[in-house]
Every structure is written in structure tokens, then in C-alpha cells.
Write a protein that holds these residues in place. Structure first.
Motif, PDB file in Angstrom:
ATOM      1  N   ARG A 154       0.810  -1.218   0.000  1.00  0.00           N
ATOM      2  CA  ARG A 154       0.000   0.000   0.000  1.00  0.00           C
ATOM      3  C   ARG A 154       0.847   1.275   0.000  1.00  0.00           C
ATOM      4  N   ARG A 155       2.016   1.185  -0.583  1.00  0.00           N
ATOM      5  CA  ARG A 155       2.848   2.379  -0.788  1.00  0.00           C
ATOM      6  C   ARG A 155       2.506   2.938  -2.166  1.00  0.00           C
ATOM      7  N   ASN A 156       1.368   3.614  -2.218  1.00  0.00           N
ATOM      8  CA  ASN A 156       0.801   4.022  -3.499  1.00  0.00           C
ATOM      9  C   ASN A 156       1.666   5.013  -4.259  1.00  0.00           C
ATOM     10  N   TYR A 157       2.313   5.922  -3.551  1.00  0.00           N
ATOM     11  CA  TYR A 157       3.133   6.917  -4.234  1.00  0.00           C
ATOM     12  C   TYR A 157       4.381   6.275  -4.839  1.00  0.00           C
ATOM     13  N   PHE A 181      -6.096   0.384  -9.172  1.00  0.00           N
ATOM     14  CA  PHE A 181      -7.508   0.399  -8.761  1.00  0.00           C
ATOM     15  C   PHE A 181      -7.989  -0.982  -8.339  1.00  0.00           C
ATOM     16  N   HIS A 182      -7.086  -1.790  -7.816  1.00  0.00           N
ATOM     17  CA  HIS A 182      -7.440  -3.154  -7.419  1.00  0.00           C
ATOM     18  C   HIS A 182      -8.441  -3.187  -6.262  1.00  0.00           C
ATOM     19  N   ASP A 183      -8.467  -2.140  -5.442  1.00  0.00           N
ATOM     20  CA  ASP A 183      -9.402  -2.105  -4.307  1.00  0.00           C
ATOM     21  C   ASP A 183     -10.455  -1.017  -4.507  1.00  0.00           C
ATOM     22  N   SER A 184     -10.878  -0.828  -5.740  1.00  0.00           N
ATOM     23  CA  SER A 184     -11.819   0.257  -6.072  1.00  0.00           C
ATOM     24  C   SER A 184     -13.216   0.032  -5.498  1.00  0.00           C
ATOM     25  N   LEU A 185     -13.500  -1.180  -4.991  1.00  0.00           N
ATOM     26  CA  LEU A 185     -14.798  -1.410  -4.356  1.00  0.00           C
ATOM     27  C   LEU A 185     -14.930  -0.602  -3.074  1.00  0.00           C
ATOM     28  N   ILE A 187     -15.006   2.751  -1.737  1.00  0.00           N
ATOM     29  CA  ILE A 187     -15.255   4.066  -2.330  1.00  0.00           C
ATOM     30  C   ILE A 187     -14.225   5.092  -1.885  1.00  0.00           C
ATOM     31  N   LYS A 188     -13.851   5.064  -0.604  1.00  0.00           N
ATOM     32  CA  LYS A 188     -12.887   6.036  -0.088  1.00  0.00           C
ATOM     33  C   LYS A 188     -11.537   5.888  -0.794  1.00  0.00           C
ATOM     34  N   ASN A 189     -11.081   4.640  -0.946  1.00  0.00           N
ATOM     35  CA  ASN A 189      -9.815   4.401  -1.635  1.00  0.00           C
ATOM     36  C   ASN A 189      -9.901   4.832  -3.095  1.00  0.00           C
ATOM     37  N   TYR A 190     -11.033   4.554  -3.703  1.00  0.00           N
ATOM     38  CA  TYR A 190     -11.222   4.901  -5.114  1.00  0.00           C
ATOM     39  C   TYR A 190     -11.137   6.417  -5.309  1.00  0.00           C
ATOM     40  N   ILE A 191     -11.806   7.167  -4.444  1.00  0.00           N
ATOM     41  CA  ILE A 191     -11.786   8.633  -4.545  1.00  0.00           C
ATOM     42  C   ILE A 191     -10.377   9.166  -4.324  1.00  0.00           C
ATOM     43  N   LYS A 268      -2.157 -10.714   1.017  1.00  0.00           N
ATOM     44  CA  LYS A 268      -2.380  -9.271   0.900  1.00  0.00           C
ATOM     45  C   LYS A 268      -2.604  -8.826  -0.543  1.00  0.00           C
ATOM     46  N   ASP A 269      -2.033  -9.574  -1.477  1.00  0.00           N
ATOM     47  CA  ASP A 269      -2.111  -9.164  -2.886  1.00  0.00           C
ATOM     48  C   ASP A 269      -3.272  -9.827  -3.628  1.00  0.00           C
ATOM     49  N   PHE A 270      -4.227 -10.417  -2.885  1.00  0.00           N
ATOM     50  CA  PHE A 270      -5.311 -11.144  -3.559  1.00  0.00           C
ATOM     51  C   PHE A 270      -6.078 -10.246  -4.537  1.00  0.00           C
ATOM     52  N   SER A 271      -6.442  -9.042  -4.089  1.00  0.00           N
ATOM     53  CA  SER A 271      -7.238  -8.158  -4.952  1.00  0.00           C
ATOM     54  C   SER A 271      -6.451  -7.747  -6.197  1.00  0.00           C
TER      55      SER A 271
END
Length: 374
Positions: A154-157, A181-185, A187-191, A268-271
Motif C-alpha cells: 500500500r505504498r501508493n506513491y 484500482f485493485h481495491d476500487s470497491l 469508495i474512499k480508496n477509489y476517490i 495481501k495481494d489477492f485483490s
């Protein structure tokens, strides 16, 4: 082909010995990587685009840095320009490519078990065939390994940073932004992720307006990307015969993930892997219509193979069945490699291994048009 098979069997032997002598595992592991890096560094005239890369080194010796950046992907041309100035040429480029590839590979497998199986899986097709021919995309794949490893944590940057670096070596790496966008379900993460992407786009827009050099580079990249997309990747007259077989190779671990999803849910990487699996099926369908673009993009999905197969093998409780399954998987990959070299469209490019050293190297371009080499 003898060199590749010999190195592969050496690595198989190293993996077996490591099972019984765990104290020497690191020695055998890094010895194997050293041999693989050496094979790629010293190769001569191997891979379908060999002479294109050779011509790039010729061009780099005759042009300034700013002139060379617009010849191909800027990251790769910068690397080529530096190596030409150091008189390292293609061996230097190939050494850098291999190091980045395996550093990224190790980063991806840092928290994984059975990395020997992952190595034996990735070698015959991804490293011995694809990586040897697609040097630019091979480097990009190494950075994608880094990107996905950071995305898992989850080190997105960091993920976005490595995607950008990969893009500088091959524009197709932008495709891997989909993994973001693997966890786009959620909503907060998606935004939050959409906000990050918009921020990057706006920042690039400001740089585009404020810095002329940056503007020229963006214009060139856009022109090259759009031209290649229309005339190369989506041209139905250009057929990549490896698209469907490579699609099948990626689909098999995807099917395993879907069938045994409950067993893989704990990772952790399932999604991320699940999203990749969905993409694999779309690319497989696409390969029947636009084989070139499907073939290029499927390269990045080899991550499914190196992560899912070892975990699937660990699900098997019976030791005899576990070893038989491992042996079958390894033999299948060896068979595919041998079959490609003997009967593949560009298989003759890999049949004989030659060394770069002690040769009278051509001083002029061998493949690119004369005008491009001035």
C-alpha cells in the motif's frame, strides 16, 4: 539453446541442493542470478530487435543528450547515451537491464516462499525469450515488479513513481496503472486514487505550459504513442503469433486463482492478482483481433505465474503429489521454450548463443534507415 538449457538445469540443481543444505541457499541463489546476468550481458545477436538496439548505440555516439532523447523512449535512450560515452555499449545496457529485472523480481518475492519455483517459472519464457528480445520492455518489467511490490504494501506513491520510471523505458507500462484500482470497491480508496491521478495530470499540465523542453518531450511522446498505437499495435496486418500461446500461459494461473479463491484470500495481494486475472481474460479475447497489443501487455501479467503457482503447490498436502506437480510445471515451461526455439517465428534468433567480446563491431547502422543514423 545449449547455454540456456545448461544454465536452467544448473539452477534446478541449485534449487534441489538448497532443500538439503539451507545454510548455502544464499550462495546458490546469488550464483544462479550471477550466471543469468552474465549470459544476458555477454550475448551477441540474440533476439529479434538486436540490431535496432545496436544502431541506437551508434546513434548515441554521434548525438548530444538532448538530440538522442527523441529517438526512442527517453529513459532507454539516456541509458544508451551514458553507456556509449563509457564505451560499454550493448553489454552495459544488457547488464543494467538484467540487474533491474532481478532486483525487481527479488523485491516482489521478498515476503514469498518457494522463490526457487518462481525463478524456474520465469526463466524459460519471460527471461530467455521475451526479455532477450524486448530489452526496453524487459527493463520496464523490472520496474513494474518494484511497482507491484510497493502496491502490495500500500505504498501508493512509490507504485506511481515506479510506473513512471517504467514508462520512460516502454510506453506500454502505463497499462499497469490499472493495477492501482485493485481495491476500487472501497469508495474512499477509489476517490483518493482518482484524486492522486488528477493531481499528477494537473502537475504535468503545469510543467507542460511552463517548461519548453518538457513540452517538447510530451509532444514527442504523444506523437510516438499515437502513431505506434494506430500503425503498429492496432494494425490488423501485423500479427503477433505468440499472443495466443502467451495468453494461455497467463490464463492457467488465473483459473487456479479463481477456482481456489478462498485459499488465496488470505494473501495481501489477492485483490491485485484477482484484477490481473480478469484482465488476462480480456487480453486473451483481444489477442484474436489485435494480437500485437495483447501480446505486449500480457508481458506484465507474468506476475500471475510467479506468485500463484508456488502458492498453489503449497496447497497440496501430499508430498509426492506436490513434487510431481512441481515437476510437471517445470517440464511444461522447458517444453514451451524448446518448442519455440525449434519452431517459433523468431526461434532461430535464440538457437545459437554467441559472445559479444572479441568481435570486429560494425561502425555503421545495420538496420535503421541511413537518415535516422546521421
Amino acid at each position: 539453446m545449449t547455454v540456456y538449457l545448461s544454465s536452467y538445469f544448473f539452477i534446478c540443481l541449485s534449487a534441489i541442493i538448497s532443500l538439503f543444505k539451507e545454510n548455502n541457499t544464499k550462495f546458490f541463489w546469488y550464483s544462479s542470478l550471477f550466471i543469468l546476468i552474465l549470459i544476458n550481458t555477454l550475448k551477441w545477436n540474440i533476439g529479434g530487435d538486436w540490431w535496432v538496439y545496436y544502431d541506437y548505440t551508434i546513434i548515441s555516439k554521434n548525438r548530444s543528450l538532448f538530440q538522442i532523447l527523441n529517438v526512442s523512449e527517453p529513459g532507454f535512450m539516456l541509458l544508451t547515451w551514458i553507456n556509449s560515452r563509457l564505451n560499454l555499449d550493448l553489454p552495459g545496457i544488457n547488464f543494467f537491464a538484467s540487474v533491474i529485472f532481478f532486483l525487481g523480481f527479488q523485491k516482489l518475492l521478498k515476503d514469498q516462499n518457494d522463490r526457487w519455483i518462481s525463478l524456474l517459472i520465469i526463466l524459460p519464457i519471460t527471461y530467455f525469450i521475451i526479455f532477450q528480445g524486448y530489452v526496453r520492455q524487459g527493463i520496464a518489467l523490472g520496474f513494474i515488479f518494484f511497482a507491484v511490490a510497493n502496491l502490495i504494501k500500500r505504498r501508493n506513491y512509490y507504485f506511481l513513481f515506479y510506473i513512471f520510471i517504467a514508462f520512460l523505458f516502454h510506453r506500454s507500462a502505463l497499462f499497469c496503472l490499472l493495477f492501482y484500482f485493485h481495491d476500487s470497491l472501497n469508495i474512499k480508496n477509489y476517490i483518493n486514487k482518482i484524486t492522486n491521478i488528477l493531481f499528477i495530470i494537473i502537475s504535468l499540465g503545469v510543467l507542460y505550459i511552463a517548461i519548453p523542453f518538457f513540452k517538447n518531450e510530451i509532444n514527442y511522446l504523444y506523437k510516438r504513442f499515437s502513431t505506434d498505437f494506430l500503425l503498429y499495435y492496432t494494425n490488423k496486418n501485423r500479427i503477433s503469433y505468440g499472443a495466443i500461446p502467451r495468453g494461455i500461459i497467463n490464463i492457467l494461473p488465473a483459473i487456479i486463482l479463481i477456482l481456489f479463491w478462498k485459499n488465496f484470500l488470505k494473501y495481501k495481494d489477492f485483490s491485485i492478482l484477482f484484477l490481473m486475472s480478469i484482465i488476462v481474460f480480456f487480453l486473451f479475447i483481444l489477442s484474436f483481433y489485435y494480437s500485437t497489443i495483447a501480446d505486449r501487455l500480457s508481458v506484465y501479467l507474468c506476475i500471475l505465474q510467479i506468485l500463484i503457482y508456488p502458492r498453489f503447490i503449497n496447497l497440496i498436502s501430499d508430498y509426492k503429489l506436490k513434487y510431481i506437480t512441481t515437476l510437471i510445471i517445470i517440464l511444461v515451461y522447458i517444453f514451451v521454450f524448446i518448442f519455440y526455439v525449434l519452431f517459433g517465428d523468431n526461434g532461430n534468433q535464440y538457437a545459437t548463443y554467441s559472445i559479444y567480446l572479441f568481435r570486429d563491431l560494425p561502425s555503421e547502422c545495420q538496420l535503421l534507415p541511413y537518415e535516422a543514423c546521421k
